[in-house]
Design an enzyme around this catalytic site. Sequence first.
Site, PDB file in Angstrom:
ATOM      1  N   LYS B  18       0.855  -1.202   0.000  1.00  0.00           N
ATOM      2  CA  LYS B  18       0.000   0.000   0.000  1.00  0.00           C
ATOM      3  C   LYS B  18       0.885   1.244   0.000  1.00  0.00           C
ATOM      4  O   LYS B  18       1.953   1.277   0.644  1.00  0.00           O
ATOM      5  CB  LYS B  18      -0.875  -0.039   1.252  1.00  0.00           C
ATOM      6  CG  LYS B  18      -1.938   1.046   1.351  1.00  0.00           C
ATOM      7  CD  LYS B  18      -2.809   0.777   2.594  1.00  0.00           C
ATOM      8  CE  LYS B  18      -3.892   1.821   2.754  1.00  0.00           C
ATOM      9  NZ  LYS B  18      -4.687   1.633   3.975  1.00  0.00           N
ATOM     10  N   SER B 113      -9.518   1.488   3.592  1.00  0.00           N
ATOM     11  CA  SER B 113      -8.786   2.279   2.634  1.00  0.00           C
ATOM     12  C   SER B 113      -7.729   1.492   1.861  1.00  0.00           C
ATOM     13  O   SER B 113      -7.115   2.033   0.933  1.00  0.00           O
ATOM     14  CB  SER B 113      -8.095   3.449   3.345  1.00  0.00           C
ATOM     15  OG  SER B 113      -7.201   2.952   4.303  1.00  0.00           O
ATOM     16  N   SER B 137      -9.460  -0.758   7.804  1.00  0.00           N
ATOM     17  CA  SER B 137      -8.977  -0.536   6.448  1.00  0.00           C
ATOM     18  C   SER B 137      -8.355  -1.723   5.745  1.00  0.00           C
ATOM     19  O   SER B 137      -8.108  -1.644   4.544  1.00  0.00           O
ATOM     20  CB  SER B 137      -7.963   0.611   6.447  1.00  0.00           C
ATOM     21  OG  SER B 137      -8.629   1.817   6.740  1.00  0.00           O
TER      22      SER B 137
END
EC number: 6.3.5.7
Lengths: 506, 470
Positions: B18, B113, B137
């Site tokens: 990420k 997210s 997330s």
Amino acid sequence: MAARGCGGVWCRVLQRGPGGSCSASRPRRAVACNARGGAVPLGQSGLAPWAAVVGLEIHAQITSNSKLFSGSQVQFAAPPNSLVSFFDASLPGTLPVLNRRCVEATVMTGLALNCTINKKSLFDRKHYFYADLPAGYQITQQRVPIAVNGSLSYSLCKDNKMSQMVTKTVRIKQIQLEQDSGKSLHDDARSQTLIDLNRAGVGLMEVVMEPDMCCGEEAAAAVRELQLILQTLGSSQAIMADYEIQRQIKELENGGTVLNETRAFDSKLGCTVPMRDKEGKQDYRFMPEPNLPPLILYDAKSLPANVNHQQVVNIDWIHERLPDLPSVKRAKLVELYGILPEHSFTLVNEDGLMDFFEDVVKQTQMKPKKVIGWILSDLLSHLKQHSLTAKESPISSFLLADLLNLLENGDISSSAAKQVFEELWKGEGKTPLEIVKEKQLELIQDQEELEQICQAVIDEREKEVMAIKGGNEKVINKLIGLVRKATRGRANPLLVKQILEKKLSE
Amino acid sequence: YRRGQPLGELDGIPIAVKDNFNTAGIETTCASNMLKGYISPYNATVVQKLLDGGAVLLGKTNLDEFAMGSGSTDGVFGPVRNPWSYSRQYKEKIVPRSDSEPENSNWVITGGSSGGSAAAVSAFTCFAALGSDTGGSTRNPAAHCGVVGLKPTYGLISRHGLIPLVNSMDVPGILTRCVDDAAVVLGSLAGHDPKDSTTVQDIFQPFALPSLTDVSKLSIGIPKEYHAPGLSSEILAVWSKAADLFKNAGAKVVEVSLPHTHYSIVCYHVLCTAEVASNMARFDGLEYGHRSDMNKSTESMYAATRREGFSDVVRGRILSGNYFLLKQNYEDYFVKAQKVRRLIANDFVKVFGSGVDILLTPTTLSDAVPYVEFIKEDNRTRSTQDDILTQAANMAGLPAVNVPTALSGRGLPIGLQFIGRSFQEKQLLTVAKWFEKQVQFPMIHYLSYICEAAFFHPQRACKVSGSLKN
């Protein structure tokens, strides 16, 4: 600013307006010095002493190899931005790691100031935006600092008389660990500010003194004593010239009529100016520092059994290893050498002077009480004149001891000794004995020679002789003086007096 | 390669990371204009560990800006599309609304997210991906993308190099296609890091997961408060079925209560925004990142830089957070929220202390919604809604894992969440693995030309852990 060298100390003396408490608004770091206290100006501006009290917040840079929360080096006068780790530059994703040495230095300081060491203390973030604060917040200890409730005893001369020393105590509210910020260099010519982050993140001990001091003199004396303590402990080099302390405090005194607001001293303008940030309107939005667990310290009792000693700080262990504090050193000097208390102050105050004195005492037969005079007047005045420390003295303790031995043995007179001292100061490598011989300063040992000279003077000075014989005994000193002149200081004045008296009574 | 020995279990395994993890020499943006073009000079600890183990970094994945969001729709690079949007399972079930509708307007979100990471794993572009988990997330997009999403215990895995959202809740998250893989990745990441003072000192022992056959000694807790308003009937049914599964296999399944659950949203909001306001203070354009051209004064440069660099979502949170941290508000909001957080955490302590081993809950309120639906509400509203089932684990610092369970009526993944005791990842994942085997979640089927290439059976896809099955 002269006060901010490596290991520098800078003071913020906070002034409190009535009813308001002064939290630390953003000072001009390089020069700020504000007075805190409920001051009531007494009519005339700056001339009357403050009626009420002064508190001090002193920030001392911790002597350590690396910074408080990162591994970058702590070093004075390095090229700009050469000692900046990713964390110091606040690169995203970096985390603080507490430096053990900084904790120990602060514990030492807390113990030396008779504080209670909090076995659990916490770290907080204090937020404000400033170019030399890369993260937008400073990590400090606002809720629970590492040490609280201590005291500092200091002495000052009443009415500037060394012989009248009074001891006073100021309460230490707390000592907290916090980060230093970087340095801003304002380049007004090009409308820009240059930022050097070498200092950003260096560990600071903030020592907060209660408003127990009545005036600038007391504040200065307290700071001086704290400086000595820090230097003795080695926890901070606490470099700050005496004059700097006095100057800052004096400046505040000169701004007497505006004591009800906080002012900063701007060294460039040379006067006090209102603080840039609106005092009291700055909200630092304190928040616990989530990346640092509570700081847990142990003592011998609470130390867990199987724990890695590298990972823990043991308060008792540190306590056992505290060196003699200045007050203890002074007391020992007085006891051991029979010198006066005010002498011990000077010895301990001046860098290296105590060691020098003790070295001389070891190497000479002269009594310490007499040695001290040479150290404090002759040597010290010369050192001061040339801005040297005792360690830098061109006359080593060995040479001085040698000289004092000659004096003690009666080989030379004290005035001759002073001449030799001057010669030695030149640092040409000659021994006292060599100088004495070279300048022919030995006391005349030959009684007959002395008698001859005395007789010669008596013969020359009929008027004076008559005066003495007529009852005016003081005039004999003039004759002694003449004999001394004739012998170029090589006559023992006592002996001369004896001889003259004997001759005159004949 | 030269020595003929693998560096570790992950040697040669393609992974994705990420984009809020620092990767040395590689742009690290957090999907924000503030860090566009920012080349990080160091590797996050977890990245370094993966690379040291021989993993191959395929790329950085998209996210909501600075990990703020539950849809992966609010980053500057645009929204992430759920690979299941293109699956046969989903496309078969779509009822075309009108002929004038553009072909691809009904693609669904990944959740967030860590949507990019979840999508990457789900679409077979890599075997494992790193996400982050602050309020869900990692687990949320895992549920929507049909992959395993593990949130480890706080303090188990280093956060050094993870650009923080909420320092006291963030953890690096692990996204994989099966539970065994998650255990393998966990094994190479967990452990004390001197650079992160919030990691525990205890030595971590990597473990292989036993294949549980007997669950009769297990006690599964079903927290009644997780039957939240807005929970779709489909998910409720899947959840019930799962509970029955455990019951029928001999486990003890009990209803439990976590009474402070419904306070967690506001509590999270206060604490999250406060930390955000603090963490974002460093972005001033001076040392790195975006710097505005405005240079009339330092203050104006700061203001312009931050206005230009941050999205409205980020700025909104900063403003809220600063409000809560004001001296006059601090006690009423921040301290109060901390106390409520303690109550929430204590709820779990009590339940786990009463003999329950693992909690079973839904991960999301529904399956993935179409993007056009999702964006009808703002980020704050969505986060408030979507985080409710996952937040509490972050508040309490507990480990939790999403296991893909079944497909919804629309052909989209539904996952269920297991929450375990602190540092009991082994137990948590062992149970998750058993459950995974029971439910046999289907593999994503693309249209035929892709499908031929995808000859991986979900379990055979777990080559890493060596559990080759037919």
